[in-house]
Design a protein around this motif. Structure first.
Motif, PDB file in Angstrom:
ATOM      1  N   MET A   1      50.387  42.066  32.631  1.00  0.00           N
ATOM      2  CA  MET A   1      50.816  41.580  33.950  1.00  0.00           C
ATOM      3  C   MET A   1      50.909  42.762  34.911  1.00  0.00           C
ATOM      4  SD  MET A   1      54.209  39.276  34.713  1.00  0.00           S
ATOM      5  CE  MET A   1      54.232  38.574  33.077  1.00  0.00           C
ATOM      6  N   LYS A   2      50.341  42.567  36.093  1.00  0.00           N
ATOM      7  CA  LYS A   2      50.481  43.634  37.086  1.00  0.00           C
ATOM      8  C   LYS A   2      51.953  43.766  37.427  1.00  0.00           C
ATOM      9  CE  LYS A   2      46.185  43.074  39.570  1.00  0.00           C
ATOM     10  NZ  LYS A   2      45.589  42.190  40.544  1.00  0.00           N
ATOM     11  N   PRO A   3      52.352  44.987  37.784  1.00  0.00           N
ATOM     12  CA  PRO A   3      53.770  45.133  38.143  1.00  0.00           C
ATOM     13  C   PRO A   3      54.163  44.137  39.227  1.00  0.00           C
ATOM     14  CG  PRO A   3      52.660  47.273  38.113  1.00  0.00           C
ATOM     15  CD  PRO A   3      51.610  46.252  37.845  1.00  0.00           C
ATOM     16  N   ARG A   4      53.218  43.864  40.146  1.00  0.00           N
ATOM     17  CA  ARG A   4      53.531  42.945  41.245  1.00  0.00           C
ATOM     18  C   ARG A   4      53.808  41.540  40.703  1.00  0.00           C
ATOM     19  NH1 ARG A   4      49.876  39.866  43.635  1.00  0.00           N
ATOM     20  NH2 ARG A   4      48.177  41.048  42.737  1.00  0.00           N
ATOM     21  N   GLN A   5      52.944  41.126  39.773  1.00  0.00           N
ATOM     22  CA  GLN A   5      53.121  39.780  39.218  1.00  0.00           C
ATOM     23  C   GLN A   5      54.385  39.683  38.377  1.00  0.00           C
ATOM     24  OE1 GLN A   5      49.311  39.521  37.364  1.00  0.00           O
ATOM     25  NE2 GLN A   5      48.742  37.808  38.688  1.00  0.00           N
ATOM     26  N   ARG A   6      54.593  40.737  37.636  1.00  0.00           N
ATOM     27  CA  ARG A   6      55.781  40.732  36.800  1.00  0.00           C
ATOM     28  C   ARG A   6      57.029  40.605  37.671  1.00  0.00           C
ATOM     29  NH1 ARG A   6      56.138  43.382  31.222  1.00  0.00           N
ATOM     30  NH2 ARG A   6      54.281  42.130  31.307  1.00  0.00           N
ATOM     31  N   LEU A 440      35.013  32.039  34.316  1.00  0.00           N
ATOM     32  CA  LEU A 440      36.032  33.061  34.036  1.00  0.00           C
ATOM     33  C   LEU A 440      36.718  33.501  35.326  1.00  0.00           C
ATOM     34  CD1 LEU A 440      34.115  35.177  31.359  1.00  0.00           C
ATOM     35  CD2 LEU A 440      35.988  33.582  30.968  1.00  0.00           C
ATOM     36  N   LEU A 441      36.569  32.694  36.342  1.00  0.00           N
ATOM     37  CA  LEU A 441      37.256  32.988  37.606  1.00  0.00           C
ATOM     38  C   LEU A 441      38.764  32.993  37.367  1.00  0.00           C
ATOM     39  CD1 LEU A 441      35.816  30.852  40.545  1.00  0.00           C
ATOM     40  CD2 LEU A 441      36.243  33.327  40.514  1.00  0.00           C
ATOM     41  N   PRO A 442      39.434  34.049  37.817  1.00  0.00           N
ATOM     42  CA  PRO A 442      40.891  34.098  37.569  1.00  0.00           C
ATOM     43  C   PRO A 442      41.622  32.852  38.044  1.00  0.00           C
ATOM     44  CG  PRO A 442      40.122  36.190  38.434  1.00  0.00           C
ATOM     45  CD  PRO A 442      38.941  35.270  38.460  1.00  0.00           C
ATOM     46  N   SER A 443      41.204  32.303  39.190  1.00  0.00           N
ATOM     47  CA  SER A 443      41.934  31.127  39.689  1.00  0.00           C
ATOM     48  C   SER A 443      41.739  29.929  38.740  1.00  0.00           C
ATOM     49  CB  SER A 443      41.497  30.775  41.105  1.00  0.00           C
ATOM     50  OG  SER A 443      40.114  30.536  41.114  1.00  0.00           O
ATOM     51  N   THR A 444      40.550  29.811  38.185  1.00  0.00           N
ATOM     52  CA  THR A 444      40.298  28.712  37.235  1.00  0.00           C
ATOM     53  C   THR A 444      41.109  28.927  35.955  1.00  0.00           C
ATOM     54  OG1 THR A 444      38.056  28.614  38.101  1.00  0.00           O
ATOM     55  CG2 THR A 444      38.464  27.442  36.034  1.00  0.00           C
ATOM     56  N   LEU A 445      41.110  30.178  35.497  1.00  0.00           N
ATOM     57  CA  LEU A 445      41.851  30.477  34.269  1.00  0.00           C
ATOM     58  C   LEU A 445      43.344  30.220  34.466  1.00  0.00           C
ATOM     59  CD1 LEU A 445      39.999  33.806  33.410  1.00  0.00           C
ATOM     60  CD2 LEU A 445      39.673  31.567  32.301  1.00  0.00           C
ATOM     61  N   GLN A 446      43.811  30.647  35.617  1.00  0.00           N
ATOM     62  CA  GLN A 446      45.217  30.452  35.950  1.00  0.00           C
ATOM     63  C   GLN A 446      45.567  28.964  35.938  1.00  0.00           C
ATOM     64  OE1 GLN A 446      47.610  33.037  37.418  1.00  0.00           O
ATOM     65  NE2 GLN A 446      48.873  31.350  36.686  1.00  0.00           N
ATOM     66  N   HIS A 447      44.709  28.178  36.554  1.00  0.00           N
ATOM     67  CA  HIS A 447      44.907  26.737  36.645  1.00  0.00           C
ATOM     68  C   HIS A 447      45.002  26.127  35.238  1.00  0.00           C
ATOM     69  CE1 HIS A 447      44.831  22.906  38.617  1.00  0.00           C
ATOM     70  NE2 HIS A 447      43.717  22.516  38.011  1.00  0.00           N
ATOM     71  N   ASP A 517      45.678  39.970  33.268  1.00  0.00           N
ATOM     72  CA  ASP A 517      46.892  39.664  34.046  1.00  0.00           C
ATOM     73  C   ASP A 517      47.276  38.202  33.942  1.00  0.00           C
ATOM     74  OD1 ASP A 517      47.921  41.926  35.119  1.00  0.00           O
ATOM     75  OD2 ASP A 517      46.574  41.943  36.852  1.00  0.00           O
ATOM     76  N   VAL A 518      46.278  37.364  34.179  1.00  0.00           N
ATOM     77  CA  VAL A 518      46.512  35.912  34.110  1.00  0.00           C
ATOM     78  C   VAL A 518      47.018  35.547  32.720  1.00  0.00           C
ATOM     79  CG1 VAL A 518      45.378  33.652  34.112  1.00  0.00           C
ATOM     80  CG2 VAL A 518      44.790  35.346  35.864  1.00  0.00           C
ATOM     81  N   LEU A 519      46.348  36.086  31.720  1.00  0.00           N
ATOM     82  CA  LEU A 519      46.686  35.753  30.337  1.00  0.00           C
ATOM     83  C   LEU A 519      48.109  36.203  30.000  1.00  0.00           C
ATOM     84  CD1 LEU A 519      45.765  34.699  27.571  1.00  0.00           C
ATOM     85  CD2 LEU A 519      44.841  36.965  27.086  1.00  0.00           C
ATOM     86  N   LEU A 520      48.400  37.431  30.365  1.00  0.00           N
ATOM     87  CA  LEU A 520      49.721  37.965  30.015  1.00  0.00           C
ATOM     88  C   LEU A 520      50.841  37.149  30.668  1.00  0.00           C
ATOM     89  CD1 LEU A 520      51.287  40.088  28.483  1.00  0.00           C
ATOM     90  CD2 LEU A 520      51.064  41.610  30.429  1.00  0.00           C
ATOM     91  N   ASN A 521      50.595  36.812  31.923  1.00  0.00           N
ATOM     92  CA  ASN A 521      51.551  35.966  32.647  1.00  0.00           C
ATOM     93  C   ASN A 521      51.840  34.669  31.902  1.00  0.00           C
ATOM     94  OD1 ASN A 521      52.915  36.324  35.002  1.00  0.00           O
ATOM     95  ND2 ASN A 521      51.057  36.261  36.264  1.00  0.00           N
ATOM     96  N   ALA A 522      50.756  34.000  31.535  1.00  0.00           N
ATOM     97  CA  ALA A 522      50.883  32.689  30.884  1.00  0.00           C
ATOM     98  C   ALA A 522      51.549  32.828  29.525  1.00  0.00           C
ATOM     99  CB  ALA A 522      49.518  32.046  30.740  1.00  0.00           C
TER     100      ALA A 522
END
Ligand SMILES: O=C(O)CCC(=O)C(=O)O
Ligand SMILES: [Fe+2]
Length: 584
Positions: A1-6, A440-447, A517-522
């Protein structure tokens, strides 16, 4: 996770902590200001009661038992007793301010097929009701989902619901002044001399509503979705459109069994069966309609064991919920001082609904006694600006509380669509029989990962946490939950595919970082929620439940399960992704 996201992640967590803290602070301030005193409250026998009702509680309307059509009381009351006898009414193990507590009342949700209702971190799944002329809801195998006894019971709630839909009206006019009886009830009235322009407009609006209502009744109105979206620009559901209550939350409590009820703390109104609260998760400004039935003796509950239902509370003292800004135990233990007058005691023998203006200790409270068969409505913004509680009388009592829940996010239909959306990103190579992610678009992965978490924590774990209670008397949810679990398992596969891509050295560096980042967040979110559900399932209160009601921590699997793409415990994977991000 980016520090910002974290940071964002923790900020979100903190925000909910902050709002809890803010509420606690407000509550504390009120209690301080109040000191030893009690705020006055008025009952019908008190002078000024009607004036107070009109000025400060205009959204509340009482409909005495005589307004119900012939035979409906009998059908509804016998339906309530059926639910109780069959063991469908159970106390919920809810979360109040991060603590597990049993509700004092036993509950069941009945409503439109596939609807759910979420309160105090608990999602209840509706036993479907049946419309006139309909055979009854069938499960996926084409079999009736309940036996005829329950089917008839649920039909009675549907009938009551129809009555409420046609009877409820906004209680205030455009200036917030309560309508007079003739204004709201006498449809023969025509605008007469001296009627001010505002009233004429009101009347015209009502006539228009009547016309629209008739038209809509002819349409298939079973979903009631089109006008209940909070995002649409249509007027609130009880202004200008037909109200579509879509579920009822049924309550039951016997005060001779539930002996640990808390005293109402601010006004000294008496013992509370349900603490002060706003009804949650309803379409904004939608009304709530309540049917109240007090019965002299506890109907025998034949479907449950001795530890079940309300039987459990007699020998074991259990903590019970106080919702919203409820009781502050230590500070407010003392009962109203001195001996209560006989009149007050008599009044307290009756079940009552208590109302107060939220965060206000200056406006007197209102206590409205309910005779058996009486109904009341909370309309306009009463539920938002005020809180209500239920004050226990001497007899056992049922209530059927009809509400408009958001069909756009609270239904099986909704979550099934979400699952399909997520699974669209999974493709199978027919030749190699391998699976891969389409985009593999981050927004799709996030969704996809968001949906994965939503289906796991808002549906599967919620459902299983309530044990096997649903399947015991109604099979409607069995198949959909099975399918949902299959879909969820595919999503586990998708997360694993994402992990493979992220850990693949050949993946372009910049994309890799974003995906990680997306993965770690989830995963962090998932791990934390899994732990919370484990804790809820293993709490000491959960242990007191009989086997078929005991929470099931499902889905659960051993980390080595060859059938599962990823382990249950994600900590090792989280570490891997984290260190990968450090190295980037
Ligand atoms: O039983 C009643 O009168 C109301 C119950 C209530 O407030 C609730 O279930 O949210
Ligand atoms: Fe309520």
């Amino acid at each position: 996770m980016k520090p910002r996201q974290r940071k964002q992640y923790f900020r979100n967590m903190k925000r909910s902590d902050d709002s809890e803290r803010e509420k606690r602070r407000k509550r504390w301030r009120l209690i301080q200001e109040l000191g030893e005193q009690r705020i006055p409250y008025l009952s019908p026998a008190d002078p000024g009661f009607q004036e107070l009702w009109d000025s400060s509680y205009a959204g509340l309307a009482l409909r005495q038992c005589s307004v119900l059509p012939d035979g409906l009381h009998e059908r509804v009351q016998s339906a309530l007793i059926t639910l109780q006898r069959r063991g469908c009414l159970l106390r919920d193990l809810v979360r109040v301010r991060d603590r597990d507590v049993f509700t004092a009342v036993s509950r069941a949700l009945v409503g439109q097929p596939g609807y759910t209702y979420r309160y105090l971190d608990t999602r209840l799944f509706a036993i479907p009701w049946h419309c006139e002329g309909e055979e009854g809801q069938k499960d996926e195998n084409g079999k009736p989902c309940c036996d005829s006894d329950l089917r008839d019971a649920c039909k009675a709630f549907w009938e009551l619901n129809q009555f409420f839909c046609s009877d409820v009206r906004p209680q205030t006019n455009a200036r917030g002044v309560k309508r007079s009886r003739s204004d709201t009830e006498n449809s023969e009235d025509t605008p007469g001399e001296g009627m001010c322009e505002e009233s004429v407009k009101d009347r015209l609006l009502e006539e228009k509503q009547e016309k629209e209502k008739k038209e809509e009744e002819e349409e298939d109105s079973s979903q009631g979705c089109s006008h209940s979206s909070p995002l649409s620009s249509t007027p609130p559901p009880n202004v200008g459109r037909l109200v579509q209550f879509n579920i009822t939350l049924i309550n039951y409590m016997d005060p001779t069994v539930m002996t640990q009820l808390k005293e109402e703390p601010y006004y000294g109104m008496g013992k509370m069966a349900v603490g002060w609260h706003h009804d949650e998760n309803l379409v904004p400004l939608s009304p709530v309609a309540v049917y109240s039935y007090s019965c002299p003796a506890e109907p025998k509950n034949e479907g449950v064991t001795e530890k079940d239902g309300q039987g459990q509370s007699k020998d074991k003292e259990k903590e019970t919920e106080t919702e919203g800004e409820g009781t502050c135990k230590e500070e407010l233990k003392e009962e109203r001082e001195g001996l209560e007058k006989e009149e007050v005691q008599k009044e307290k023998a009756c079940w009552r609904v208590g109302l107060k203006v939220a965060w206000d200790i200056h406006t007197p409270g209102l206590a409205l006694p309910l005779q058996s068969g009486d109904c009341y409505y909370m309309t306009d913004d009463l539920n938002r600006t005020h809180q209500h509680c239920v004050l226990a009388g001497d007899m056992a009592r049922f209530s059927s509380t009809h509400r408009v829940v958001q069909c756009c996010t609270r239904t099986l239909d909704y979550i099934q669509k979400r699952c399909s959306e997520a699974l669209e990103n999974l493709q199978t190579d027919p030749e190699k029989n391998t699976k891969s992610l389409k985009s593999l678009l981050p927004s799709t992965l996030q969704h996809t990962e968001d949906i994965h978490n939503e289906v796991e924590f808002e549906w599967l774990r919620q459902y299983w946490f309530q044990g096997r209670r649903y399947a015991r008397f109604c099979s409607w949810w069995n198949k959909p939950m099975e399918q949902m679990e299959k879909d969820w398992k595919e999503m586990e596969r998708m997360t694993q595919l994402l992990l493979d891509v992220v850990e693949d050295e050949n993946t372009a560096q910049e994309n890799r970082r974003e995906m990680a980042d997306v993965l770690l967040n989830a995963l962090t979110d998932r791990q934390q929620h899994r732990q919370t559900w484990r804790d809820r399932c293993q709490s000491s209160l959960a242990q007191t439940l009989p086997a078929e009601e005991a929470p099931v921590d499902r889905p659960y699997w051993s980390n080595e399960d060859p059938d599962m793409p990823l382990p249950f415990d994600l900590s090792e994977i989280i570490n891997r992704v984290e260190s990968l991000l450090w190295r980037m």
